[in-house]
Design an enzyme around this catalytic site. Structure first.
Site, mmCIF file in Angstrom:
data_model
loop_
_atom_site.group_PDB
_atom_site.id
_atom_site.type_symbol
_atom_site.label_atom_id
_atom_site.label_comp_id
_atom_site.label_asym_id
_atom_site.label_seq_id
_atom_site.Cartn_x
_atom_site.Cartn_y
_atom_site.Cartn_z
ATOM 1 N N LYS A 42 0.754 -1.126 0.277
ATOM 2 C CA LYS A 42 0.471 -0.162 -0.154
ATOM 3 C C LYS A 42 1.252 1.340 -0.377
ATOM 4 O O LYS A 42 1.803 1.145 0.907
ATOM 5 C CB LYS A 42 -1.091 0.437 1.086
ATOM 6 C CG LYS A 42 -1.901 1.202 1.384
ATOM 7 C CD LYS A 42 -1.446 2.456 1.813
ATOM 8 C CE LYS A 42 -1.583 2.144 3.357
ATOM 9 N NZ LYS A 42 -3.205 2.265 3.823
ATOM 10 N N ARG A 97 -11.398 1.437 6.128
ATOM 11 C CA ARG A 97 -10.184 0.331 6.564
ATOM 12 C C ARG A 97 -9.860 0.561 7.944
ATOM 13 O O ARG A 97 -9.535 -0.396 8.948
ATOM 14 C CB ARG A 97 -9.155 0.740 5.628
ATOM 15 C CG ARG A 97 -7.818 -0.029 5.853
ATOM 16 C CD ARG A 97 -6.855 0.769 5.961
ATOM 17 N NE ARG A 97 -5.671 0.114 5.941
ATOM 18 C CZ ARG A 97 -4.786 0.229 6.633
ATOM 19 N NH1 ARG A 97 -4.845 1.781 8.142
ATOM 20 N NH2 ARG A 97 -3.049 0.188 6.923
ATOM 21 N N HIS A 117 -12.426 14.515 9.368
ATOM 22 C CA HIS A 117 -12.639 13.302 8.439
ATOM 23 C C HIS A 117 -13.177 11.645 9.201
ATOM 24 O O HIS A 117 -13.669 10.898 8.686
ATOM 25 C CB HIS A 117 -12.623 13.234 6.892
ATOM 26 C CG HIS A 117 -12.657 12.075 5.858
ATOM 27 N ND1 HIS A 117 -14.196 12.514 5.734
ATOM 28 C CD2 HIS A 117 -11.857 11.175 5.247
ATOM 29 C CE1 HIS A 117 -14.037 11.475 4.630
ATOM 30 N NE2 HIS A 117 -13.083 10.501 4.969
ATOM 31 N N GLN A 118 -12.332 11.559 9.282
ATOM 32 C CA GLN A 118 -11.393 10.102 10.175
ATOM 33 C C GLN A 118 -12.383 9.517 11.484
ATOM 34 O O GLN A 118 -13.081 8.859 11.818
ATOM 35 C CB GLN A 118 -10.706 9.427 10.396
ATOM 36 C CG GLN A 118 -9.870 7.982 10.763
ATOM 37 C CD GLN A 118 -10.163 6.926 9.539
ATOM 38 O OE1 GLN A 118 -10.133 7.775 8.144
ATOM 39 N NE2 GLN A 118 -10.602 5.781 9.835
ATOM 40 N N MET A 124 -7.121 5.186 17.538
ATOM 41 C CA MET A 124 -6.300 4.825 15.944
ATOM 42 C C MET A 124 -5.015 6.485 15.319
ATOM 43 O O MET A 124 -4.358 5.967 14.692
ATOM 44 C CB MET A 124 -7.522 4.971 15.109
ATOM 45 C CG MET A 124 -7.760 6.641 15.214
ATOM 46 S SD MET A 124 -7.452 7.457 14.037
ATOM 47 C CE MET A 124 -6.558 7.062 11.869
ATOM 48 N N GLY A 125 -4.123 7.260 16.279
ATOM 49 C CA GLY A 125 -3.740 8.051 16.185
ATOM 50 C C GLY A 125 -2.325 7.533 15.739
ATOM 51 O O GLY A 125 -1.646 8.623 14.802
ATOM 52 N N ASP A 131 0.853 6.817 14.513
ATOM 53 C CA ASP A 131 1.402 5.963 14.031
ATOM 54 C C ASP A 131 2.573 6.336 13.215
ATOM 55 O O ASP A 131 3.212 5.478 12.284
ATOM 56 C CB ASP A 131 0.673 5.744 12.250
ATOM 57 C CG ASP A 131 -0.099 6.682 12.114
ATOM 58 O OD1 ASP A 131 0.569 7.784 12.353
ATOM 59 O OD2 ASP A 131 -0.653 7.071 10.824
ATOM 60 N N LYS A 160 4.253 10.229 17.622
ATOM 61 C CA LYS A 160 2.914 10.612 17.429
ATOM 62 C C LYS A 160 2.201 10.085 19.106
ATOM 63 O O LYS A 160 2.876 8.759 19.771
ATOM 64 C CB LYS A 160 2.357 10.734 16.852
ATOM 65 C CG LYS A 160 2.029 10.979 15.865
ATOM 66 C CD LYS A 160 0.661 10.338 14.301
ATOM 67 C CE LYS A 160 1.573 11.463 13.041
ATOM 68 N NZ LYS A 160 0.607 11.117 12.240
#
Lengths: 320, 320
Positions: A76, A117, A144-145, A227-228, A230, A234
């Site tokens: 990806k 996803r 948005h997420q 989820m932030g 990555d 962070k």
């Protein structure tokens, strides 16, 4: 692309799904099924080192995440071009190789599908770890997420109230109104302490680089999907929380290196795939606090692309 | 693929060049021009860490090489599936992102073109480093790539004799006959010592993991282009040669890590791009031995893909 002249009369050309086509095909159900497949595949599949590249334009970034599992090989390419105007800043292209030959088998543009996803992984964690009677969902983040996260989580638990925590009051109000419009669930802005204390499920969907709240605000029995985080630096969660929580993640090595758990030295998070496969415990007590860190891995992208291609193939009446 | 429904009416869909189309468009001239562009771009462009992945099938391998330069961002996915029968074992897919937006802009299948691209780098080194009057080319290796190397080098020097060194006499004879048939140049098998001593230009195109010859066999004034070493443990040249040779390579850091110069601690190879740009000396004396190590880098792939797309756009009468 399917009519391209790939050499050899018996070898079909690669398949291509453009952005608008994949966006029309994806939904939460497909994404959740693909997430289940990806997390189960973590037991036997492999992921390879993540590359972070850029263009000559300052601030741009692309990420290469590659992996393989039974029947799937590919990469990806996720890109982030912060200066885009009138276009999304994130793009995503999934390239599948034919596991039998190594040749290009499909290219799937998946910027919109990528948001599904990522939300699906967090929803899968909710499905496996949150209390069955979870009704209040608090989301930190108004982007948005975040909307994808609310929608996906609402499918796996009987959510009847959404509390929105945002840095800017106006953004939180607008986002709450959007949540209600899209999901039909009552949504309100809330201050961080109130929202976190009231949460059955807490989802963090920010780009934060320091903890978003105080560990003491989290009530017993809460599930958190973060989820932030990555990448290096962070962070969304307070380290102090980990002393009284059970920790889960997508890929332990990656989570400890570039995910939320990079900020603790004592964590030994459990792979969610092991819980899904019945090989590790998830929640074992009502009062338990469970934390899932999503840093994202290639198998999610490969199973997503394959699911989108299968769905297209199943659409009747469309020549392929 | 060009008619794909990419969102936004003003954003064109990505371009696609299939394997047979790119194979029909590529030639040595295009590949050499793309190589020049790539080596010049090493001064200002960037490459990112190389990923080596695999599929669940033992022995398979894919490589991700990504980079950026002015106007170019992307990744080459090179795959090696040794069990392929009736299909090439190597495949190559080049993915270009739009440097202005980060979105997918083109996908180019380039297995055949990749052989031209690799030979072009070695020929460029010959053009910059070999004596102008080089007439005898010796090639070690009798595979598919070796023929590309002979053809490309023959374009940049007045080669009138090719000597072929191979492990198997029959393969060397057959390859020599093929060279003569394809290039019109007289070609003969030779034993390693004779072939190396007679060479004005020596090209090594093998998968060797130990030196192919004795350093003392190399005559003063010889130029050597070595293309085989592109991973840990690979080696074609004797380290003893380096004491009396001038060393060049594509990317010094990479060459010292995974290229031919991984086997010496004393080498400080000069980037060929610096020679091309007139910022470093190439050959300065007739008797000098020059060695070029090619380990391969993404900018070669990006400039190749862009050149193929430009050539297709320039073909008259073809609707795009």
């Amino acid at each position: 692309m399917t009519d391209s002249a790939f050499p050899g009369p018996t070898v079909p050309g690669p398949a291509f799904l453009g952005e608008s086509e994949s966006a029309a095909l994806v939904d939460d159900e497909l994404a959740l099924a693909a997430a289940r497949e990806a997390f189960l595949a973590t037991a036997t599949g492999s992921v390879f080192p993540v590359v972070i590249g850029r263009s000559p334009v300052p601030g741009t970034r692309f990420t290469l995440k590659s992996g393989c599992a039974d029947g799937l090989v590919g990469v990806k390419i996720g890109s982030f071009w912060p200066g885009n105007t009138g276009l999304p800043r994130h793009s995503s292209t999934i390239v599948l190789l034919d596991p039998a030959t190594g040749r290009l088998s499909a290219v799937v543009e998946a910027a919109t599908a990528n948001a599904y996803r990522t939300a699906a992984a967090d929803a899968l964690a909710v499905d496996l770890l949150a209390r069955e009677d979870s009704r209040t969902l608090t989301v930190i983040g108004t982007g948005h997420q975040a909307l994808h996260e609310v929608r996906a989580v609402s499918r796996v638990r009987p959510i009847d109230r959404v509390l929105v925590v945002g840095r800017r009051a106006e953004a939180a109000r607008a986002f709450a109104a959007e949540v209600t419009a899209v999901t039909g669930v009552t949504a309100h802005p809330a201050d961080a302490r109130t929202g976190i204390a009231a949460a059955d499920v807490l989802v963090t969907a920010t780009t934060a680089r320091e903890p978003l709240f105080d560990a003491s605000w989290v009530a017993p029995g809460t599930h958190i999907s973060a989820m932030g985080a990555d990448g290096p630096g962070k962070q969304e969660l307070p380290v102090a929380l980990y002393d009284r929580a059970s920790l889960f993640c997508d890929l332990p090595d990656q989570s400890l290196a570039i995910g939320e758990f990079q900020h603790t030295t004592a964590a030994t998070p459990v792979a969610l795939g092991a819980v899904l496969a019945g090989e590790a415990d998830g929640r074992t007590a009502r009062e338990q606090i469970t934390v899932f860190d999503s840093s994202g891995f290639a198998l999610q992208d490969l199973t997503l692309a394959a699911a989108l291609l299968r769905r297209r193939a199943a659409v009747p009446g469309e020549p392929r």
